[in-house]
Scaffold this motif. Structure first.
Motif, mmCIF file in Angstrom:
data_model
loop_
_atom_site.group_PDB
_atom_site.id
_atom_site.type_symbol
_atom_site.label_atom_id
_atom_site.label_comp_id
_atom_site.label_asym_id
_atom_site.label_seq_id
_atom_site.Cartn_x
_atom_site.Cartn_y
_atom_site.Cartn_z
ATOM 1 N N THR A 20 2.313 -2.750 17.650
ATOM 2 C CA THR A 20 1.164 -3.637 17.753
ATOM 3 C C THR A 20 0.541 -3.768 19.122
ATOM 4 O O THR A 20 -0.609 -4.176 19.243
ATOM 5 C CB THR A 20 1.569 -5.056 17.307
ATOM 6 O OG1 THR A 20 2.491 -5.593 18.264
ATOM 7 C CG2 THR A 20 2.217 -5.017 15.930
ATOM 8 N N ARG A 61 -3.838 -3.051 2.237
ATOM 9 C CA ARG A 61 -2.612 -3.292 2.998
ATOM 10 C C ARG A 61 -1.826 -4.459 2.409
ATOM 11 O O ARG A 61 -0.598 -4.445 2.378
ATOM 12 C CB ARG A 61 -2.936 -3.582 4.462
ATOM 13 C CG ARG A 61 -3.137 -2.344 5.315
ATOM 14 C CD ARG A 61 -3.275 -2.715 6.775
ATOM 15 N NE ARG A 61 -4.600 -3.179 7.109
ATOM 16 C CZ ARG A 61 -4.878 -4.181 7.938
ATOM 17 N NH1 ARG A 61 -3.904 -4.876 8.509
ATOM 18 N NH2 ARG A 61 -6.122 -4.513 8.210
ATOM 19 N N GLN A 95 -1.609 -9.090 10.747
ATOM 20 C CA GLN A 95 -0.522 -8.452 10.013
ATOM 21 C C GLN A 95 0.747 -8.638 10.813
ATOM 22 O O GLN A 95 0.775 -8.428 12.023
ATOM 23 C CB GLN A 95 -0.776 -6.968 9.789
ATOM 24 C CG GLN A 95 0.350 -6.316 8.979
ATOM 25 C CD GLN A 95 0.003 -4.944 8.454
ATOM 26 O OE1 GLN A 95 -1.140 -4.509 8.545
ATOM 27 N NE2 GLN A 95 0.979 -4.254 7.894
ATOM 28 N N ASP A 100 0.695 -4.045 -0.670
ATOM 29 C CA ASP A 100 2.068 -3.630 -0.403
ATOM 30 C C ASP A 100 2.911 -4.880 -0.173
ATOM 31 O O ASP A 100 2.754 -5.572 0.828
ATOM 32 C CB ASP A 100 2.113 -2.717 0.812
ATOM 33 C CG ASP A 100 3.496 -2.126 1.064
ATOM 34 O OD1 ASP A 100 4.493 -2.700 0.572
ATOM 35 O OD2 ASP A 100 3.583 -1.113 1.774
ATOM 36 N N SER A 135 5.754 -5.348 0.803
ATOM 37 C CA SER A 135 6.632 -5.357 1.975
ATOM 38 C C SER A 135 5.893 -5.779 3.240
ATOM 39 O O SER A 135 6.520 -6.032 4.271
ATOM 40 C CB SER A 135 7.259 -3.981 2.175
ATOM 41 O OG SER A 135 6.276 -3.013 2.484
ATOM 42 N N ASN A 136 4.574 -5.860 3.170
ATOM 43 C CA ASN A 136 3.782 -6.268 4.331
ATOM 44 C C ASN A 136 3.610 -7.776 4.358
ATOM 45 O O ASN A 136 3.417 -8.414 3.317
ATOM 46 C CB ASN A 136 2.405 -5.604 4.305
ATOM 47 C CG ASN A 136 2.466 -4.123 4.606
ATOM 48 O OD1 ASN A 136 3.434 -3.649 5.202
ATOM 49 N ND2 ASN A 136 1.449 -3.383 4.189
ATOM 50 N N GLU A 137 3.652 -8.350 5.554
ATOM 51 C CA GLU A 137 3.499 -9.792 5.746
ATOM 52 C C GLU A 137 2.238 -10.062 6.559
ATOM 53 O O GLU A 137 1.836 -9.249 7.405
ATOM 54 C CB GLU A 137 4.710 -10.365 6.481
ATOM 55 C CG GLU A 137 6.042 -9.984 5.890
ATOM 56 C CD GLU A 137 6.700 -11.114 5.125
ATOM 57 O OE1 GLU A 137 6.271 -12.265 5.289
ATOM 58 O OE2 GLU A 137 7.631 -10.826 4.371
ATOM 59 N N PHE A 138 1.635 -11.234 6.331
ATOM 60 C CA PHE A 138 0.398 -11.577 7.010
ATOM 61 C C PHE A 138 0.380 -13.072 7.341
ATOM 62 O O PHE A 138 1.074 -13.873 6.718
ATOM 63 C CB PHE A 138 -0.814 -11.240 6.132
ATOM 64 C CG PHE A 138 -0.986 -9.770 5.884
ATOM 65 C CD1 PHE A 138 -1.817 -9.015 6.684
ATOM 66 C CD2 PHE A 138 -0.300 -9.138 4.852
ATOM 67 C CE1 PHE A 138 -1.959 -7.653 6.466
ATOM 68 C CE2 PHE A 138 -0.442 -7.788 4.624
ATOM 69 C CZ PHE A 138 -1.274 -7.038 5.437
ATOM 70 N N HIS A 168 4.573 -7.548 11.399
ATOM 71 C CA HIS A 168 5.554 -6.490 11.150
ATOM 72 C C HIS A 168 6.927 -7.150 11.107
ATOM 73 O O HIS A 168 7.432 -7.642 12.115
ATOM 74 C CB HIS A 168 5.439 -5.421 12.223
ATOM 75 C CG HIS A 168 4.085 -4.782 12.251
ATOM 76 N ND1 HIS A 168 3.759 -3.688 11.497
ATOM 77 C CD2 HIS A 168 2.950 -5.146 12.909
ATOM 78 C CE1 HIS A 168 2.483 -3.375 11.693
ATOM 79 N NE2 HIS A 168 1.973 -4.244 12.551
ATOM 80 N N TRP A 171 3.397 -15.050 2.129
ATOM 81 C CA TRP A 171 3.645 -13.797 1.398
ATOM 82 C C TRP A 171 2.891 -13.831 0.066
ATOM 83 O O TRP A 171 2.222 -12.871 -0.311
ATOM 84 C CB TRP A 171 5.139 -13.622 1.163
ATOM 85 C CG TRP A 171 5.489 -12.415 0.355
ATOM 86 C CD1 TRP A 171 5.733 -11.159 0.823
ATOM 87 C CD2 TRP A 171 5.611 -12.340 -1.083
ATOM 88 N NE1 TRP A 171 5.999 -10.295 -0.227
ATOM 89 C CE2 TRP A 171 5.934 -10.998 -1.407
ATOM 90 C CE3 TRP A 171 5.481 -13.266 -2.106
ATOM 91 C CZ2 TRP A 171 6.131 -10.566 -2.711
ATOM 92 C CZ3 TRP A 171 5.665 -12.838 -3.416
ATOM 93 C CH2 TRP A 171 5.989 -11.506 -3.704
#
Length: 809
Positions: free
Chosen positions: A700, A649, A671, A652, A654-657, A673, A596
């Protein structure tokens, strides 16, 4: 509030819009033409095309002179070759040396004739119509095509305006929509500006600088106190105040600043031969880890495992002031540190150390056994009677300084060579310091005579004392000597605001840091990272970056998150490398938390400090994966492989990768979700379901649902997940408080202790966790036992997006 003095000539010029005509004076500042009218007011800022960026509806003196409560504006301007004379009322003349150079213009006040009681000179404010990007610290304002800037060329010329007598610069909120009519923050995004050399306004922006005459003592508000003595300083007063002005294309503004530094002899540190403000490595992440002579090899290996190039010691000193090293860590003192630096350099690493600028610990020789006379003083009075070495009440002539207790943590006074702590001050005359502790901090209690000076020392809540300008210079040179002798290459001027103990505000901070910089050897300056916890205009030329955001206040994702993100805009508008601050690894830190943070690092192209210690790294079961992830993300970021769309992206939070290496200098970015839920114990009517229903979506095309389940403040048993009201997954084990069950695909999940040490594998039917695209629900249920105050099951559902290939070009 100063009383503005307008002469008939000035008013006449305003009426006829600047006295335009043959008597105007044009000065060249790079590609900027600065037009002065015959009264010495700026009436034009023109680029090469003739576009004028000067805002006309306000007065714009080239330089005003402040005497007492009056602000004097120039009434006449005469330019003879490189000498500009500004005339003021009462036959006051300012002689200004003007030098037009290829990239900029310099203005230096070389003489004031007719009045020796000038308190201040102020350059500007110069109003511009530019409202695009306002670099308040660096002093540059710019729009899409053009930039105009101001630079203070010596420490006593402060970027800013004398808004405060203590020379601290204010902070203001400017709303992003530019509408000043509604000052409510509700529902509106605002930007915090640390206002200095440039200031956003409703018409565009202003540029400004000033110098103060400090030839006599002043009593001002400072350091949280209503009465604080700003002692006289022999720095030449306002004479010698010097600025540069320039205009350039927006794209060339940073390069122009570098040219000004070199042309004017300003600090210009480099990193491996490249100017620090343009060096890619200025934004590199680094490892913060305490080490000793014995275990520095392990620290080096951990740093290399993380793919980082800087190893930074967070606290090697037994005292601040003389900076002696802790004997238990460095029994060979500075020589031991030098050998540690040499080992690191042999492994391709540079080493730095952390301290708190001018904070002086109470065990330092500047304090004990004989306190240094140059310790910062709030103010002084006199003893109003003879006192013995044992006397617990000290009579004083005036209580004014001593009864200021708000920012007075140590309550310590100096009398001769003795430090005395006191509990309170008598409420009425005869004034006394009460409940005194004699011979504090290892000093010797002594006999003192009626009329002896007694001074309140300035301190900080960290239980430290602070410095006068003279002691600050010596102390900063002590730090520089350590760097020169050991080869250290990185420092953070944490707490540099402590130099406001000098009652010089931003000037005090500059004097401290510049004394350090000037003492450094050329070799150290050629490869140097300088962090700062806060920044100022002249200091901009020295520091590499500001890297703040502390990890102590909340979880990995929550600690000062808003502050960290707001700083990115500040860095960008002030030509500073993006940095996210410090992040601390704990034994319980997860790989998901790390990624994160790493995604935010990639989003803003920002470095960070990774704070770790041997204990956390040894106890955390994911340490190897965490260090590997740091190395891969950092390598990819420094190679500029992320697209602008990907970075947007990742901005943000709140987005995880997830990033995985697929070859040399090749990666796949996914990415993820992520849907985070909490199932809490419920009390309901008989027969009413106790499970929780959560909605989520699979956008996805991936048909595998992963999950992370954690028991919080309770044991969990009889755990079930029912997907879409027909596929029921029964977890065949119980989870104790703090344990986590993690499923990442296949036929097994893994049960972990709180610190990610593996307990065992758990079989699951993977077919039940296959999902289609679109909306879904999950019903979650469990039984709580051995409950704490807030029994909770934390459930995170994770769906991997398609691989996005990345490759270094």
């Amino acid at each position: 509030m100063k009383k503005l003095v307008l002469s008939i000539a000035v008013l006449t010029c305003l009426i006829i819009a600047g006295c335009s005509g043959d008597k105007n004076i044009t000065l060249n500042a790079g590609s900027l033409k600065i037009v002065l009218d015959q009264s010495g007011n700026v009436v034009g800022f023109e680029d090469l095309s003739g576009q004028d960026f000067h805002f006309k509806d306000t007065l714009s003196p080239l330089m005003s002179v402040w005497i007492g409560d009056e602000v004097l504006l120039p009434t006449e301007a005469i330019l003879e070759e490189e000498n500009l004379t500004l005339k003021y009322k009462d036959d006051l003349f300012a002689r200004i040396n003007v030098a037009e150079k290829e990239s900029h213009l310099t203005l230096e006040l070389v003489a004031l004739e007719g009045n020796e009681e000038v308190d201040l000179v102020v350059w500007g404010p110069y109003p511009t119509t530019i409202n695009g990007v306002i670099g308040e610290t660096v002093g540059v304002v710019r729009n899409d095509n053009y930039a105009i800037g101001i630079q203070s060329l010596n420490p006593k010329t402060l970027g800013g305006y004398p808004w405060n007598d203590n020379d601290e610069m204010p902070q203001i909120d400017i709303f992003e929509d530019g509408d000043f009519s509604n000052l409510s923050r509700e529902g509106r995004r605002y930007v915090l500006y640390r206002v200095e050399a440039a200031k956003p306004t409703d018409f565009g922006s202003t540029l400004q600088a000033y110098a103060r005459n400090r030839n006599k003592d002043r009593t001002i508000k400072n350091w949280g106190m209503d009465q604080y003595v700003a002692p006289a300083l022999a720095d030449g007063g306002v004479i010698g105040s010097k600025i540069a002005l320039f205009g350039s294309s927006e794209a060339a503004a940073l390069e122009t600043l570098g040219k000004i530094e070199l042309a004017e002899g300003l600090p210009h540190p480099t990193i491996d031969g490249q100017w620090g403000k343009q060096a890619r490595s200025a934004a590199a992440a680094y490892m913060i880890m305490g080490f000793s002579e014995k275990n520095v090899d392990r620290a080096i290996e951990y740093t290399k495992q993380a793919g980082l190039k800087y190893l930074y010691h967070d606290g090697p000193f037994k005292n601040w002031g003389h900076f002696e090293l802790k004997e238990e860590s460095f029994p060979n003192g500075w020589n031991g540190m030098m050998r540690a630096v040499e080992k690191a350099e042999a492994n391709g690493l540079s080493v730095g150390v952390h301290t708190l600028s001018n904070f002086i610990t109470t065990n330092d020789p500047y304090v004990t056994p004989v306190p240094d006379e140059r310790l910062a003083k709030v103010g002084s009075s006199r003893i109003s009677g003879d006192i013995t070495a044992r006397q617990k009440e000290i009579p004083v002539e005036s209580p004014d300084f001593f009864r200021q207790l708000k920012s007075n943590s140590l309550k310590t006074v100096m009398v001769g060579s003795e430090l005395i702590r006191y509990g309170s001050v008598s409420e009425q005359a005869p004034w006394k310091l009460l409940d005194c502790q004699r011979g504090a901090y290892g000093t010797e209690a002594g006999v003192h005579q009626n009329g002896d000076q007694i001074s309140l020392l300035a301190d900080h809540a960290y239980n430290v004392f602070l410095t006068s300008p003279e002691l600050g210079k010596e102390m900063s040179e002590n730090i520089a000597d350590l760097f020169n002798e050991t080869g250290l290459r990185q420092i953070s001027f944490d707490g540099v605001e402590g130099s406001r103990s000098t009652a010089l505000g931003n000037y005090g901070e500059i004097l401290f840091t510049k004394a350090w910089y000037d003492r450094l050897s050329d070799d150290i300056k050629s490869h140097l990272i300088i962090d700062a916890s806060r920044t100022t205009h002249f200091f901009w030329h020295m520091y590499s970056r500001m890297n703040w955001g502390e990890p102590w206040y909340a979880g990995f994702r929550e600690s000062q998150t808003e502050y960290r993100l707001k700083n990115q805009k500040y860095f960008e508008r002030n030509y500073m490398p993006n940095m996210l601050g410090w992040f601390k690894m704990w034994p319980i830190t997860s790989i998901e938390d790390i990624e994160w943070m790493l995604a935010r690092s990639a989003a803003f192209n920002a470095g960070y400090a990774f704070v770790a210690n041997f204990d956390a790294l040894e106890k955390n079961g994911y340490s190897d994966e965490i260090l590997s992830a740091i190395g891969q993300w950092e390598k990819a970021r420094m190679a500029d492989v992320f697209s602008e769309e990907q970075r947007q992206r990742m901005e943000d939070i709140s987005n995880e990768f997830h990033l995985e290496a697929t070859g040399d200098n090749q990666w796949n970015l996914h990415q993820i979700h992520s849907y985070k839920f909490k199932h809490e114990k419920k009390v309901r009517q008989p027969g009413e379901p106790l499970y929780s229903t959560f909605d989520f979506e699979n956008p996805t095309g991936n048909n595998t649902l992963q999950f992370i389940l954690t028991a919080v403040d309770a044991d969990l048993s009889q755990v079930t997940l029912e997907l879409d009201n027909y596929k029921k997954i029964t977890v065949p084990i119980s989870l104790k408080t703090g344990q986590t069950l993690k499923y990442t695909g296949g036929g097994t999940a893994t049960l972990y202790l709180e610190n990610w040490q593996k307990i065992r594998d758990v079989k699951l039917d993977e077919t039940l966790l296959a999902i289609n695209d679109g909306a879904h629900t999950v019903n979650f249920d469990c039984t709580f036992s051995r409950e704490g105050k807030e029994p909770t099951a934390k459930l995170e559902l994770r769906i991997y997006g398609a691989a996005e290939p990345l490759k270094q070009q």
